[in-house]
Scaffold this motif. Structure first.
Motif, PDB file in Angstrom:
ATOM      1  N   ALA A  81     -59.878   3.598 -48.994  1.00  0.00           N
ATOM      2  CA  ALA A  81     -60.359   4.688 -48.138  1.00  0.00           C
ATOM      3  C   ALA A  81     -61.791   4.443 -47.676  1.00  0.00           C
ATOM      4  CB  ALA A  81     -60.265   6.016 -48.887  1.00  0.00           C
ATOM      5  N   LEU A  82     -62.594   3.787 -48.538  1.00  0.00           N
ATOM      6  CA  LEU A  82     -63.979   3.480 -48.166  1.00  0.00           C
ATOM      7  C   LEU A  82     -64.037   2.598 -46.928  1.00  0.00           C
ATOM      8  CD1 LEU A  82     -67.078   3.376 -48.766  1.00  0.00           C
ATOM      9  CD2 LEU A  82     -66.588   1.445 -50.296  1.00  0.00           C
ATOM     10  N   TRP A  83     -63.047   1.705 -46.793  1.00  0.00           N
ATOM     11  CA  TRP A  83     -63.119   0.704 -45.729  1.00  0.00           C
ATOM     12  C   TRP A  83     -62.119   0.944 -44.602  1.00  0.00           C
ATOM     13  CZ3 TRP A  83     -67.580  -1.052 -46.209  1.00  0.00           C
ATOM     14  CH2 TRP A  83     -68.138  -1.406 -47.446  1.00  0.00           C
ATOM     15  N   ASN A  84     -61.662   2.197 -44.424  1.00  0.00           N
ATOM     16  CA  ASN A  84     -60.773   2.433 -43.287  1.00  0.00           C
ATOM     17  C   ASN A  84     -61.562   2.813 -42.036  1.00  0.00           C
ATOM     18  OD1 ASN A  84     -61.237   5.268 -43.252  1.00  0.00           O
ATOM     19  ND2 ASN A  84     -59.555   5.645 -44.696  1.00  0.00           N
ATOM     20  N   ASP A  85     -60.901   2.898 -40.912  1.00  0.00           N
ATOM     21  CA  ASP A  85     -61.580   3.134 -39.632  1.00  0.00           C
ATOM     22  C   ASP A  85     -62.233   4.508 -39.566  1.00  0.00           C
ATOM     23  OD1 ASP A  85     -60.804   0.624 -38.778  1.00  0.00           O
ATOM     24  OD2 ASP A  85     -59.065   1.336 -37.640  1.00  0.00           O
ATOM     25  N   ASN A  86     -61.614   5.496 -40.205  1.00  0.00           N
ATOM     26  CA  ASN A  86     -62.178   6.842 -40.187  1.00  0.00           C
ATOM     27  C   ASN A  86     -63.516   6.874 -40.919  1.00  0.00           C
ATOM     28  OD1 ASN A  86     -61.816   9.800 -39.683  1.00  0.00           O
ATOM     29  ND2 ASN A  86     -61.877   9.866 -41.927  1.00  0.00           N
ATOM     30  N   THR A  87     -63.588   6.201 -42.073  1.00  0.00           N
ATOM     31  CA  THR A  87     -64.843   6.124 -42.821  1.00  0.00           C
ATOM     32  C   THR A  87     -65.896   5.388 -42.014  1.00  0.00           C
ATOM     33  OG1 THR A  87     -63.607   6.139 -44.898  1.00  0.00           O
ATOM     34  CG2 THR A  87     -65.898   5.390 -45.001  1.00  0.00           C
ATOM     35  N   ARG A  88     -65.472   4.353 -41.312  1.00  0.00           N
ATOM     36  CA  ARG A  88     -66.406   3.597 -40.473  1.00  0.00           C
ATOM     37  C   ARG A  88     -67.106   4.508 -39.474  1.00  0.00           C
ATOM     38  NH1 ARG A  88     -68.533   0.019 -41.877  1.00  0.00           N
ATOM     39  NH2 ARG A  88     -70.324   1.211 -41.230  1.00  0.00           N
ATOM     40  N   ALA A 120     -78.590   6.539 -40.663  1.00  0.00           N
ATOM     41  CA  ALA A 120     -79.053   5.249 -40.142  1.00  0.00           C
ATOM     42  C   ALA A 120     -78.624   4.093 -41.041  1.00  0.00           C
ATOM     43  CB  ALA A 120     -80.576   5.266 -39.997  1.00  0.00           C
ATOM     44  N   LYS A 121     -78.586   4.313 -42.356  1.00  0.00           N
ATOM     45  CA  LYS A 121     -78.209   3.245 -43.278  1.00  0.00           C
ATOM     46  C   LYS A 121     -76.702   3.053 -43.344  1.00  0.00           C
ATOM     47  CE  LYS A 121     -80.884   0.378 -45.374  1.00  0.00           C
ATOM     48  NZ  LYS A 121     -81.968  -0.273 -44.633  1.00  0.00           N
ATOM     49  N   GLY A 122     -75.946   4.030 -42.842  1.00  0.00           N
ATOM     50  CA  GLY A 122     -74.498   3.915 -42.877  1.00  0.00           C
ATOM     51  C   GLY A 122     -73.975   2.713 -42.128  1.00  0.00           C
ATOM     52  N   LYS A 123     -74.690   2.319 -41.070  1.00  0.00           N
ATOM     53  CA  LYS A 123     -74.256   1.163 -40.282  1.00  0.00           C
ATOM     54  C   LYS A 123     -74.375  -0.147 -41.052  1.00  0.00           C
ATOM     55  CE  LYS A 123     -75.466   3.413 -35.926  1.00  0.00           C
ATOM     56  NZ  LYS A 123     -76.319   3.406 -34.716  1.00  0.00           N
ATOM     57  N   LYS A 124     -75.192  -0.124 -42.115  1.00  0.00           N
ATOM     58  CA  LYS A 124     -75.363  -1.333 -42.937  1.00  0.00           C
ATOM     59  C   LYS A 124     -74.261  -1.481 -43.978  1.00  0.00           C
ATOM     60  CE  LYS A 124     -79.421  -2.746 -41.313  1.00  0.00           C
ATOM     61  NZ  LYS A 124     -79.639  -4.081 -40.717  1.00  0.00           N
ATOM     62  N   ILE A 125     -73.462  -0.429 -44.163  1.00  0.00           N
ATOM     63  CA  ILE A 125     -72.392  -0.461 -45.167  1.00  0.00           C
ATOM     64  C   ILE A 125     -71.149  -1.045 -44.511  1.00  0.00           C
ATOM     65  CG2 ILE A 125     -71.009   0.923 -46.757  1.00  0.00           C
ATOM     66  CD1 ILE A 125     -73.276   2.970 -46.787  1.00  0.00           C
ATOM     67  N   VAL A 126     -70.940  -2.327 -44.702  1.00  0.00           N
ATOM     68  CA  VAL A 126     -69.844  -3.036 -44.046  1.00  0.00           C
ATOM     69  C   VAL A 126     -69.047  -3.826 -45.080  1.00  0.00           C
ATOM     70  CG1 VAL A 126     -70.983  -3.165 -41.803  1.00  0.00           C
ATOM     71  CG2 VAL A 126     -71.354  -4.978 -43.471  1.00  0.00           C
ATOM     72  N   LYS A 127     -67.761  -3.959 -44.795  1.00  0.00           N
ATOM     73  CA  LYS A 127     -66.846  -4.643 -45.723  1.00  0.00           C
ATOM     74  C   LYS A 127     -67.250  -6.091 -45.970  1.00  0.00           C
ATOM     75  CE  LYS A 127     -62.652  -5.121 -44.185  1.00  0.00           C
ATOM     76  NZ  LYS A 127     -61.277  -4.754 -43.767  1.00  0.00           N
ATOM     77  N   GLU A 128     -67.862  -6.711 -44.968  1.00  0.00           N
ATOM     78  CA  GLU A 128     -68.220  -8.131 -45.082  1.00  0.00           C
ATOM     79  C   GLU A 128     -69.281  -8.393 -46.150  1.00  0.00           C
ATOM     80  OE1 GLU A 128     -66.021  -7.379 -41.567  1.00  0.00           O
ATOM     81  OE2 GLU A 128     -67.885  -6.425 -42.267  1.00  0.00           O
ATOM     82  N   ALA A 145     -68.137  10.821 -50.052  1.00  0.00           N
ATOM     83  CA  ALA A 145     -67.289  11.828 -50.694  1.00  0.00           C
ATOM     84  C   ALA A 145     -66.378  12.499 -49.674  1.00  0.00           C
ATOM     85  CB  ALA A 145     -68.163  12.871 -51.397  1.00  0.00           C
ATOM     86  N   ASN A 146     -66.929  12.815 -48.516  1.00  0.00           N
ATOM     87  CA  ASN A 146     -66.135  13.418 -47.442  1.00  0.00           C
ATOM     88  C   ASN A 146     -65.034  12.469 -46.989  1.00  0.00           C
ATOM     89  OD1 ASN A 146     -65.284  15.125 -45.376  1.00  0.00           O
ATOM     90  ND2 ASN A 146     -66.934  14.528 -43.989  1.00  0.00           N
ATOM     91  N   ALA A 147     -65.392  11.189 -46.849  1.00  0.00           N
ATOM     92  CA  ALA A 147     -64.445  10.208 -46.312  1.00  0.00           C
ATOM     93  C   ALA A 147     -63.268   9.941 -47.242  1.00  0.00           C
ATOM     94  CB  ALA A 147     -65.179   8.903 -46.021  1.00  0.00           C
ATOM     95  N   ILE A 148     -63.520   9.904 -48.551  1.00  0.00           N
ATOM     96  CA  ILE A 148     -62.436   9.523 -49.476  1.00  0.00           C
ATOM     97  C   ILE A 148     -61.633  10.731 -49.935  1.00  0.00           C
ATOM     98  CG2 ILE A 148     -63.735   7.510 -50.274  1.00  0.00           C
ATOM     99  CD1 ILE A 148     -64.293   9.017 -52.895  1.00  0.00           C
ATOM    100  N   SER A 149     -62.080  11.954 -49.624  1.00  0.00           N
ATOM    101  CA  SER A 149     -61.370  13.163 -50.058  1.00  0.00           C
ATOM    102  C   SER A 149     -60.185  13.459 -49.147  1.00  0.00           C
ATOM    103  CB  SER A 149     -62.320  14.370 -50.042  1.00  0.00           C
ATOM    104  OG  SER A 149     -63.324  14.251 -51.021  1.00  0.00           O
TER     105      SER A 149
END
Length: 340
Positions: A292-299, A307-315, A54-58
């Motif tokens: 916005a979900l897959w931009n560098d800032n969201t990354r 810890a689970k955020g690192k598993k959320i990848v575009k691939e 929510a923070n990333a896409i706002s």
């Protein structure tokens, strides 16, 4: 739904307030768009991940543009993460028009959209559409060490929480029991969220509870630091037969040391955590949200925020999706070369 949704606005709202974006006049207010994300209980994984996204896409009116070190989200968008009862409740809310989007397990989303499985005999949520697959959700079967529970079969006659009605965990817990030759009536079933079940276990009033979510789960980590627990494996022939019958399950592993006192790897099953919405949502809006979900800032936010955020990848954004993509998300993935 058995509980009202509680609105927890993301950091982006505070940014908008600080910059005067929420009080900058009628013109800007008219340009503002709100987009809610139904998550799960506050002690689980959906909730913190939802807050990060929510923070990333706002990008509220009045925020500094991305190139100036400001928000890199969708212009004019204020997203918020809502605590909820979980997958089933989120799907129902999206289908009923009281939520713009939410997280759901891959099995629940597929059943709902196709009117099969637990949705058989009920109207299908035919407008349900996917934005992205996020990360694998591990099935945790947590037992008090003093209960002597070492396998699913040992649950017979024990006090076991299957999670609240409206949760995907309850659906999967029933499947796990059935796959091991147990009926719900074979256990002393209770229906509590994991933090409530953990409190009961600390008090000696609960033998085991199910939780489906990314590890490490906050409620389980806190419990393990105060009470000796066992993470019960879900493996062997019974697990293989469950995977054969329900292909949305995958073999999974919770590594040793994930929770205090659990010193060995624990084999279990997992389902995909997916972000879903309705085809009633505008194509351009969902396209912008997906981008916005897959931009560098969201990354950066995902990598540092959980810890689970690192598993959320575009691939892996399209892995295990059993429902149609929203047209806006589909357009983004085609442009990104991930979909033909």
């Amino acid at each position: 739904m058995t509980r009202r949704f509680k609105s927890i606005l993301g950091v982006a709202v505070a940014i908008g307030l600080a910059t005067g974006g929420l009080a900058a006049g009628v013109g800007q207010a008219q340009d503002m768009k709100f987009f809610r994300i139904g998550t799960g209980g506050t002690a689980g994984t959906y909730y913190p991940i939802g807050g990060l996204i929510a923070n990333a896409i706002s990008n509220p009116p009045g925020s500094r543009p991305c190139e100036e070190g400001g928000s890199c989200g969708v212009p004019g968008l204020v997203a918020s993460a809502l605590a909820s009862n979980g997958s089933v409740a989120n799907v129902n809310a999206i289908n009923g028009g009281t939520l713009e989007s939410g997280f759901a397990q891959s099995d629940v989303a597929t059943w709902a959209q196709t009117g099969t499985g637990i949705w058989e005999g009920k109207p299908a949520a035919s407008k349900l559409a996917a934005i992205a697959n996020l990360y694998p959700e591990s099935i945790h079967l947590v037992a008090s060490a003093e209960s002597g529970i070492k396998s699913v079969a040992d649950l017979k006659g024990k006090r076991v929480s299957l999670d609240e009605p409206g949760s995907g965990t309850l659906v999967d817990a029933r499947i796990i029991l059935e796959g091991h030759g147990l009926a719900e009536s074979d256990v002393q079933a209770e229906f509590l969220k994991p933090d409530q079940a953990a409190d009961r276990m600390r008090d000696g009033a609960m033998d085991a509870f199910f939780f489906v979510g990314g590890f490490p789960a906050g409620a389980i980590a806190e419990l393990a630091s105060q009470h000796q627990i066992t993470l019960v494996p879900i493996d062997g022939d019974s697990a293989a037969k469950i995977r054969e019958k329900y292909p949305f399950f995958a073999a999974d592993l919770v590594p040793a040391g994930t929770y205090e006192g659990v010193d060995g790897d624990v084999t279990t099953l997992s389902v995909g955590a997916q972000w879903v919405t309705s085809t009633d949502q505008p194509e351009d809006l969902v396209y912008g949200i997906t981008k916005a979900l897959w931009n560098d800032n969201t990354r950066k936010l995902l990598d540092s925020g959980h810890a689970k955020g690192k598993k959320i990848v575009k691939e892996t954004a399209l892995d295990g999706i059993g429902i149609p993509l929203h047209p806006g998300a589909e357009r983004f993935y085609k442009e990104a070369g991930l979909l033909k």
